[in-house]
Design a protein around this motif. Sequence first.
Motif, PDB file in Angstrom:
ATOM      1  N   GLY A   5       2.138   0.238 -11.130  1.00 21.82           N
ATOM      2  CA  GLY A   5       2.150  -1.109 -10.582  1.00 21.82           C
ATOM      3  C   GLY A   5       3.218  -1.360  -9.546  1.00 21.82           C
ATOM      4  N   ARG A   6       3.782  -0.300  -8.982  1.00 28.43           N
ATOM      5  CA  ARG A   6       4.810  -0.470  -7.953  1.00 28.43           C
ATOM      6  C   ARG A   6       4.197  -0.862  -6.609  1.00 28.43           C
ATOM      7  NH1 ARG A   6       8.208   4.760  -7.624  1.00 28.43           N
ATOM      8  NH2 ARG A   6       9.137   3.538  -5.932  1.00 28.43           N
ATOM      9  N   VAL A   7       2.911  -0.582  -6.443  1.00 22.71           N
ATOM     10  CA  VAL A   7       2.171  -0.994  -5.252  1.00 22.71           C
ATOM     11  C   VAL A   7       0.831  -1.571  -5.703  1.00 22.71           C
ATOM     12  CG1 VAL A   7       3.236   0.673  -3.668  1.00 22.71           C
ATOM     13  CG2 VAL A   7       1.183   1.316  -4.968  1.00 22.71           C
ATOM     14  N   ASP A   8       0.197  -2.314  -4.809  1.00 24.58           N
ATOM     15  CA  ASP A   8      -1.115  -2.889  -5.126  1.00 24.58           C
ATOM     16  C   ASP A   8      -2.245  -1.901  -4.841  1.00 24.58           C
ATOM     17  OD1 ASP A   8      -0.144  -5.585  -5.764  1.00 24.58           O
ATOM     18  OD2 ASP A   8       0.352  -5.693  -3.623  1.00 24.58           O
ATOM     19  N   LEU A   9      -2.055  -1.069  -3.816  1.00 25.22           N
ATOM     20  CA  LEU A   9      -3.117  -0.190  -3.347  1.00 25.22           C
ATOM     21  C   LEU A   9      -2.559   1.162  -2.920  1.00 25.22           C
ATOM     22  CD1 LEU A   9      -4.872  -2.837  -1.056  1.00 25.22           C
ATOM     23  CD2 LEU A   9      -5.734  -2.050  -3.283  1.00 25.22           C
ATOM     24  N   TRP A  10      -3.459   2.106  -2.764  1.00 24.85           N
ATOM     25  CA  TRP A  10      -3.101   3.447  -2.262  1.00 24.85           C
ATOM     26  C   TRP A  10      -4.111   3.818  -1.177  1.00 24.85           C
ATOM     27  CZ3 TRP A  10      -4.126   8.483  -5.543  1.00 24.85           C
ATOM     28  CH2 TRP A  10      -3.695   9.603  -4.816  1.00 24.85           C
ATOM     29  N   ALA A  11      -3.629   4.208  -0.001  1.00 25.16           N
ATOM     30  CA  ALA A  11      -4.502   4.619   1.101  1.00 25.16           C
ATOM     31  C   ALA A  11      -4.598   6.140   1.114  1.00 25.16           C
ATOM     32  CB  ALA A  11      -3.945   4.113   2.431  1.00 25.16           C
TER      33      ALA A  11
ATOM     34  N   VAL B  19       0.841  -1.197   0.000  1.00 26.62           N
ATOM     35  CA  VAL B  19       0.000   0.000   0.000  1.00 26.62           C
ATOM     36  C   VAL B  19       0.877   1.249   0.000  1.00 26.62           C
ATOM     37  CG1 VAL B  19      -1.897   1.216   1.135  1.00 26.62           C
ATOM     38  CG2 VAL B  19      -1.673  -1.271   1.409  1.00 26.62           C
ATOM     39  N   ALA B  20       0.636   2.147  -0.949  1.00 26.35           N
ATOM     40  CA  ALA B  20       1.318   3.438  -0.949  1.00 26.35           C
ATOM     41  C   ALA B  20       0.680   4.323   0.114  1.00 26.35           C
ATOM     42  CB  ALA B  20       1.199   4.105  -2.315  1.00 26.35           C
ATOM     43  N   VAL B  21       1.514   4.931   0.954  1.00 24.00           N
ATOM     44  CA  VAL B  21       1.025   5.812   2.023  1.00 24.00           C
ATOM     45  C   VAL B  21       1.928   7.042   2.112  1.00 24.00           C
ATOM     46  CG1 VAL B  21       0.060   3.922   3.401  1.00 24.00           C
ATOM     47  CG2 VAL B  21       2.420   4.657   3.799  1.00 24.00           C
ATOM     48  N   ILE B  22       1.388   8.080   2.720  1.00 26.08           N
ATOM     49  CA  ILE B  22       2.165   9.269   3.039  1.00 26.08           C
ATOM     50  C   ILE B  22       2.351   9.282   4.554  1.00 26.08           C
ATOM     51  CG2 ILE B  22       2.215  11.800   2.989  1.00 26.08           C
ATOM     52  CD1 ILE B  22       0.413  11.559   0.466  1.00 26.08           C
TER      53      ILE B  22
END
Length: 241
Positions: free
Chosen positions: A174-180, A136-139
């Motif tokens: 496609g570097r992560v599956d999801l983004w929060a 998951v991409a997060v900040i």
Amino acid sequence: MVLLCLWLASVANVQADAFDTLATLTFITEEYPPYNYIDEQQLTGVSIDLLEAIFATTKTPLSRHDVRYYPWVRGYELALSQPNTVLFSTTRTPARESSFHWVGPIAQDRVVLLAHRDAPLVIASLPEAIDRSLTVAVIREDIGAQALLEAGYPERLLIPAIDNRSALNMLNRGRVDLWAYSEDVAGWIAESEGYPKSSLIPIHTLSESSLYFAINQATDQRLVTLMQQALDKVLAERPQR
């Protein structure tokens, strides 16, 4: 003795005047459209308009041009550490409750896990996402990251992004599956980058909360009260839709 009394009275008046406006506060924001963002080299958005109305109501000699624009992580750290610092728009959560004074609410916000439509995913729960080792991409310090950590999502599966546009690119490539992230804000960012909003598919809700002005805990309560009263007045006087 007379001079001393006059001096003390003068000091008292100066101290009282300091709480007649919000001029002693430092205001910090980030890119979080449609609430606060830069358009044609000027800060704009729902929260920016509200803040300027608060300035007018309290006769504070500040405008949107005095608001500092920082990446979220820097702004969040400053609001935590520096008295008289106001960060917005900030999601109010139980975990953050004691870290700030709160003025609001500004608006409602829904934070979700987003998949890309070209790599659609379906999950029944966060434990399922963990079992499948979905990244998951997060900040960092963002509500999405905090909600996942509080829910026990492994840090090894959380991939930090510099900002929201970087997170969008990570998902698109496609570097992560999801983004929060906020569903509304993510859609706005996608369209500003030339992608259709429909390219982002919300698959799981992490939180539904209100956005606020978050104020450093060491700030005098009188300023917090003044700002809340001004916001209440501004909202009460706005036309009902």
